[in-house]
Design an enzyme around this catalytic site. Structure first.
Site, PDB file in Angstrom:
ATOM      1  N   LYS A 221      14.098   5.356  -4.564  1.00 22.68           N
ATOM      2  CA  LYS A 221      13.794   6.785  -4.427  1.00 22.68           C
ATOM      3  C   LYS A 221      12.940   6.978  -3.168  1.00 22.68           C
ATOM      4  O   LYS A 221      11.762   6.654  -3.156  1.00 22.68           O
ATOM      5  CB  LYS A 221      13.026   7.261  -5.670  1.00 22.68           C
ATOM      6  CG  LYS A 221      13.196   8.718  -6.020  1.00 22.68           C
ATOM      7  CD  LYS A 221      12.653   9.725  -5.036  1.00 22.68           C
ATOM      8  CE  LYS A 221      11.192  10.056  -5.181  1.00 22.68           C
ATOM      9  NZ  LYS A 221      10.721  10.973  -4.127  1.00 22.68           N
ATOM     10  N   GLU A 295       1.455  -0.582  -4.343  1.00 23.11           N
ATOM     11  CA  GLU A 295       0.818  -0.610  -3.012  1.00 23.11           C
ATOM     12  C   GLU A 295       0.279   0.793  -2.788  1.00 23.11           C
ATOM     13  O   GLU A 295       1.063   1.721  -2.575  1.00 23.11           O
ATOM     14  CB  GLU A 295       1.858  -0.933  -1.927  1.00 23.11           C
ATOM     15  CG  GLU A 295       2.589  -2.231  -2.106  1.00 23.11           C
ATOM     16  CD  GLU A 295       1.827  -3.420  -1.568  1.00 23.11           C
ATOM     17  OE1 GLU A 295       0.692  -3.249  -1.091  1.00 23.11           O
ATOM     18  OE2 GLU A 295       2.379  -4.528  -1.637  1.00 23.11           O
ATOM     19  N   CYS A 329      -1.415   3.396   5.514  1.00 21.44           N
ATOM     20  CA  CYS A 329      -2.313   3.082   4.401  1.00 21.44           C
ATOM     21  C   CYS A 329      -3.428   2.147   4.839  1.00 21.44           C
ATOM     22  O   CYS A 329      -4.535   2.204   4.330  1.00 21.44           O
ATOM     23  CB  CYS A 329      -1.516   2.469   3.270  1.00 21.44           C
ATOM     24  SG  CYS A 329      -0.450   1.158   3.867  1.00 21.44           S
ATOM     25  N   GLU A 426      -9.465   8.929   1.576  1.00 16.13           N
ATOM     26  CA  GLU A 426      -8.391   8.647   2.537  1.00 16.13           C
ATOM     27  C   GLU A 426      -7.945   9.950   3.199  1.00 16.13           C
ATOM     28  O   GLU A 426      -7.548  10.893   2.517  1.00 16.13           O
ATOM     29  CB  GLU A 426      -7.224   8.008   1.791  1.00 16.13           C
ATOM     30  CG  GLU A 426      -6.149   7.486   2.699  1.00 16.13           C
ATOM     31  CD  GLU A 426      -4.965   6.910   1.923  1.00 16.13           C
ATOM     32  OE1 GLU A 426      -4.590   7.468   0.880  1.00 16.13           O
ATOM     33  OE2 GLU A 426      -4.413   5.904   2.388  1.00 16.13           O
TER      34      GLU A 426
HETATM   35  P1  NAP Z   1       2.779   9.958  -3.086  1.00 20.35           P
HETATM   36  O1  NAP Z   1       2.608  11.395  -3.207  1.00 20.35           O
HETATM   37  O2  NAP Z   1       2.145   9.083  -4.100  1.00 20.35           O
HETATM   38  O3  NAP Z   1       4.348   9.698  -3.021  1.00 20.35           O
HETATM   39  C1  NAP Z   1       4.927   8.417  -2.926  1.00 20.35           C
HETATM   40  C2  NAP Z   1       6.295   8.452  -3.559  1.00 20.35           C
HETATM   41  O4  NAP Z   1       6.163   8.695  -4.967  1.00 20.35           O
HETATM   42  C3  NAP Z   1       7.176   9.570  -3.025  1.00 20.35           C
HETATM   43  O5  NAP Z   1       8.511   9.128  -3.015  1.00 20.35           O
HETATM   44  C4  NAP Z   1       6.959  10.643  -4.067  1.00 20.35           C
HETATM   45  O6  NAP Z   1       7.982  11.601  -4.099  1.00 20.35           O
HETATM   46  C5  NAP Z   1       6.919   9.831  -5.337  1.00 20.35           C
HETATM   47  N1  NAP Z   1       6.267  10.481  -6.462  1.00 20.35           N
HETATM   48  C6  NAP Z   1       5.444  11.570  -6.462  1.00 20.35           C
HETATM   49  N2  NAP Z   1       5.038  11.849  -7.729  1.00 20.35           N
HETATM   50  C7  NAP Z   1       5.616  10.919  -8.534  1.00 20.35           C
HETATM   51  C8  NAP Z   1       5.572  10.656  -9.938  1.00 20.35           C
HETATM   52  N3  NAP Z   1       4.850  11.415 -10.761  1.00 20.35           N
HETATM   53  N4  NAP Z   1       6.286   9.620 -10.421  1.00 20.35           N
HETATM   54  C9  NAP Z   1       6.997   8.827  -9.591  1.00 20.35           C
HETATM   55  N5  NAP Z   1       7.085   9.021  -8.269  1.00 20.35           N
HETATM   56  C10 NAP Z   1       6.388  10.045  -7.733  1.00 20.35           C
HETATM   57  O7  NAP Z   1       2.278   9.402  -1.702  1.00 20.35           O
HETATM   58  P2  NAP Z   1       2.545  10.020  -0.296  1.00 20.35           P
HETATM   59  O8  NAP Z   1       1.583  11.136  -0.119  1.00 20.35           O
HETATM   60  O9  NAP Z   1       3.995  10.293  -0.121  1.00 20.35           O
HETATM   61  O10 NAP Z   1       2.212   8.789   0.642  1.00 20.35           O
HETATM   62  C11 NAP Z   1       0.969   8.564   1.162  1.00 20.35           C
HETATM   63  C12 NAP Z   1       0.199   7.556   0.333  1.00 20.35           C
HETATM   64  O11 NAP Z   1       0.887   6.314   0.306  1.00 20.35           O
HETATM   65  C13 NAP Z   1      -1.146   7.257   0.928  1.00 20.35           C
HETATM   66  O12 NAP Z   1      -2.125   7.282  -0.058  1.00 20.35           O
HETATM   67  C14 NAP Z   1      -0.999   5.850   1.484  1.00 20.35           C
HETATM   68  O13 NAP Z   1      -2.160   5.112   1.571  1.00 20.35           O
HETATM   69  C15 NAP Z   1      -0.013   5.250   0.553  1.00 20.35           C
HETATM   70  N6  NAP Z   1       0.691   4.150   1.180  1.00 20.35           N
HETATM   71  C16 NAP Z   1       0.364   2.878   0.788  1.00 20.35           C
HETATM   72  C17 NAP Z   1       0.996   1.774   1.364  1.00 20.35           C
HETATM   73  C18 NAP Z   1       0.646   0.375   0.941  1.00 20.35           C
HETATM   74  O14 NAP Z   1       1.397  -0.527   1.254  1.00 20.35           O
HETATM   75  N7  NAP Z   1      -0.435   0.158   0.232  1.00 20.35           N
HETATM   76  C19 NAP Z   1       1.976   1.973   2.347  1.00 20.35           C
HETATM   77  C20 NAP Z   1       2.276   3.281   2.730  1.00 20.35           C
HETATM   78  C21 NAP Z   1       1.627   4.364   2.116  1.00 20.35           C
HETATM   79  P3  NAP Z   1       7.923  12.899  -3.143  1.00 20.35           P
HETATM   80  O15 NAP Z   1       7.092  12.577  -1.948  1.00 20.35           O
HETATM   81  O16 NAP Z   1       9.326  13.105  -2.777  1.00 20.35           O
HETATM   82  O17 NAP Z   1       7.337  13.988  -3.954  1.00 20.35           O
END
Ligand code: NAP
Ligand code: MG
Length: 516
Positions: A221, A295, A329, A426
């Site tokens: 996804k 992650e 991240c 963050e």
């Molecule tokens: P996010 O809102 O958590 O979204 C990540 C993914 O999860 C997206 O595909 C999102 O879909 C989906 N999602 C949202 N709500 C969900 C739920 N209730 N159940 C299952 N999936 C769900 O994160 P983001 O804002 O897109 O990304 C930024 C974050 O990612 C930052 O906090 C960053 O630090 C972290 N990150 C961590 C790493 C690592 O390796 N540690 C690498 C990259 C990013 P939609 O976006 O389509 O709604």
């Protein structure tokens, strides 16, 4: 596609406040911009050609090796965040579509993929890696248009790493028993994989390649704002004649991800994203037999000692926070400077950020592209404003931001204390919080004193100091005298609220095997 604007070089530095509206910053004509630099020459615009790449107006779901319409008949728009133009529409998968994808993955697992010898699985992965290399320019352009990251990064960092991950794990597919001596590695089954928008193709590669190498099948996804290259990857899987159902891609927002998390026939879930959603997923999976790796977010400390080569360190700090608009991240978003060199470092930082070019991400000279989405831009603005309100001093690149699209000028905050939100939350944008320290002990204690533990950086001339710091820092990755370097052989992951499990290297393989 119409270019946003040419990259802009900056006039002299001064303090600025958070821009309220882009419209208030009209584009400066090129001639005038050159004048800003006195006798320095600016680069002429050098946009990468995007006209050769056709983006279909509509993208379907990829289930069982075919592109199929979503059962709801609903589609959402994917825009270019640098121009706000609609690039395409993407299918919104609901729980029924997710169920079809999981069923296809299960069938492919039972009948084909888990039974296929590793050397044959490896051949498919090599083939995918080679097609990615062949199409890397096109994939880089699409990644940049859909997500806002600069072509410099998508072309020179993301795409080479995407291919490298497929090549690396292709090499392990027929050598799993050597990867884990004395064990008989067995695949887990169907893997549900959910990825964020900051490295869309790279996150897909990190997850799909090791899963397939070990004999698992996948339902992926992508993030709502960056599904375009995942769908292009689906075409590559077809071209590579990957057996149907081995990888399925369901697009949609958070509900689509939640349907995947809650599906009863998933054996392994791999999630990269925010700590908030990660916690929800951990709760949903608790008590089930699903294996989980998370992650999550980070707030890395870059620690700069007095004995470090300062100019080299400044470049590393700049790369650490402004790379990919700070949508990383592991971004080095906290800078701890040893007190004796504080004024010198601030002066150099102030000068250096004025030379960063902000603008059209497709331009090869652009350093800072567009923020991925309006909500993300608003989140950055709100947090930076909180820093200013709490007493920190803001320095920004003095640039004229393009009138259309989502932009945030490279910024750093000084006078930050541990109590400020910008010291521990963050920001996920091009914003650095600068603090000071006196002794190594103070540095690692302050660096560790937040809920995250994903990465850190140490800048010093002394090897012994590096070892001391590395042993004390509670971070999954610590870079020494460099920053943001990645390699498929090297594991990546976090401590504390940055998640658990590792991706990359042998550890990344182990996450997709039973090692009885
Ligand atoms: P996010 O809102 O958590 O979204 C990540 C993914 O999860 C997206 O595909 C999102 O879909 C989906 N999602 C949202 N709500 C969900 C739920 N209730 N159940 C299952 N999936 C769900 O994160 P983001 O804002 O897109 O990304 C930024 C974050 O990612 C930052 O906090 C960053 O630090 C972290 N990150 C961590 C790493 C690592 O390796 N540690 C690498 C990259 C990013 P939609 O976006 O389509 O709604
Ligand atoms: Mg987009």
């Amino acid at each position: 596609m119409k270019a946003a604007t040419s990259p802009v070089r900056r006039k002299s530095s001064s303090r600025a406040v958070v821009p309220a509206k882009h419209a208030a910053h009209p584009v400066v004509p090129l001639k005038e911009r050159r004048l800003n630099f006195g006798n320095k020459w600016d680069f002429a615009p050098a946009p990468e050609d995007s006209k050769n790449y056709v983006i279909a107006p509509q993208h379907e779901l990829f289930i069982n090796g075919k592109f199929v319409a979503p059962t709801s008949g609903k589609y959402f728009e994917s825009i270019n965040p640098a121009t706000e133009q609609t690039l395409t529409t993407i299918a919104a998968a609901n729980a029924d579509d997710v169920d079809s994808a999981v069923k296809a993955a299960r069938k492919a697992y039972d009948k084909v993929w888990s039974k296929m010898p590793g050397r044959e699985r490896g051949k498919y992965l090599y083939r995918i890696a080679r097609i990615i290399q062949e199409k890397s320019r096109e994939l880089a352009v699409l990644e940049t248009m859909d997500g806002g990251k600069t072509i410099k990064e998508s072309r020179d960092v993301d795409l080479p790493l995407v291919a490298a991950h497929f090549f690396y794990y292709a090499g392990w597919a027929d050598k799993l028993k050597y990867a884990f001596p004395g064990k008989t590695p067995q695949p887990l089954g169907v893997a549900g994989q959910i990825i964020p928008w900051n490295f869309p193709l790279l996150m897909a590669a990190w997850k799909i390649a090791p899963a397939l190498a070990c004999g698992n099948t996948v339902v992926l996804k992508p993030a709502e704002t960056t599904s375009l290259t995942a769908m292009r990857l689906a075409q590559i899987f077809q071209e590579a004649e990957l057996p149907e159902g081995v990888v399925n891609i369901v697009t949609g927002a958070g509900e689509t991800g939640a349907a995947l998390v809650n599906h009863p026939d998933i054996n392994k879930l791999a999630f990269t994203g925010s700590t908030e959603v990660g916690k929800r997923i951990a709760q949903a999976v608790a008590g089930t037999k699903k294996k989980l790796t998370l992650e999550l977010g980070g707030k890395a400390a870059n620690i700069l000692f007095e004995d470090a080569p300062i100019d080299q360190a400044i470049e590393g700090v700049i790369n650490g926070i402004y790379f990919n608009q700070g949508h990383v991240c592991c971004a080095g978003s906290r800078l701890f400077v040893q007190e004796g060199i504080y004024s010198k470092v601030i002066k150099k930082l102030r000068d250096r950020i004025q030379t960063l070019r902000v603008g059209n991400p497709l331009d090869k000279n652009t350093d800072i592209g567009a923020i991925n989405s309006r909500p993300q831009l608003e989140k950055i603005r709100e947090l930076v404003q909180s820093g200013v309100d709490e007493g920190a001093e803001l320095t920004q690149t003095q640039c004229t931001l393009p009138a259309k699209g989502y932009w945030f000028a490279p910024s750093f905050l000084t006078g930050v204390t541990h109590a400020h939100r910008v010291a521990s939350e963050e920001i996920f944008g091009p914003v650095l919080s600068v603090m000071t320290f006196r002794t190594p002990e103070e540095a690692f204690e302050r660096a560790n004193n937040i809920p995250y533990g994903l990465s850190a950086g140490v800048w010093t001339d002394k090897g012994s100091k590096i070892f001391k710091m590395v042993n004390k820092l509670r971070a999954g990755v610590v870079w020494a005298n460099t920053y943001n370097k990645f390699d498929p052989t090297s594991p990546f992951g976090g401590y504390k609220e940055s998640g658990f499990g590792r991706e990359g290297g042998l550890q990344g393989l182990a996450a997709y095997c039973r090692l009885d």
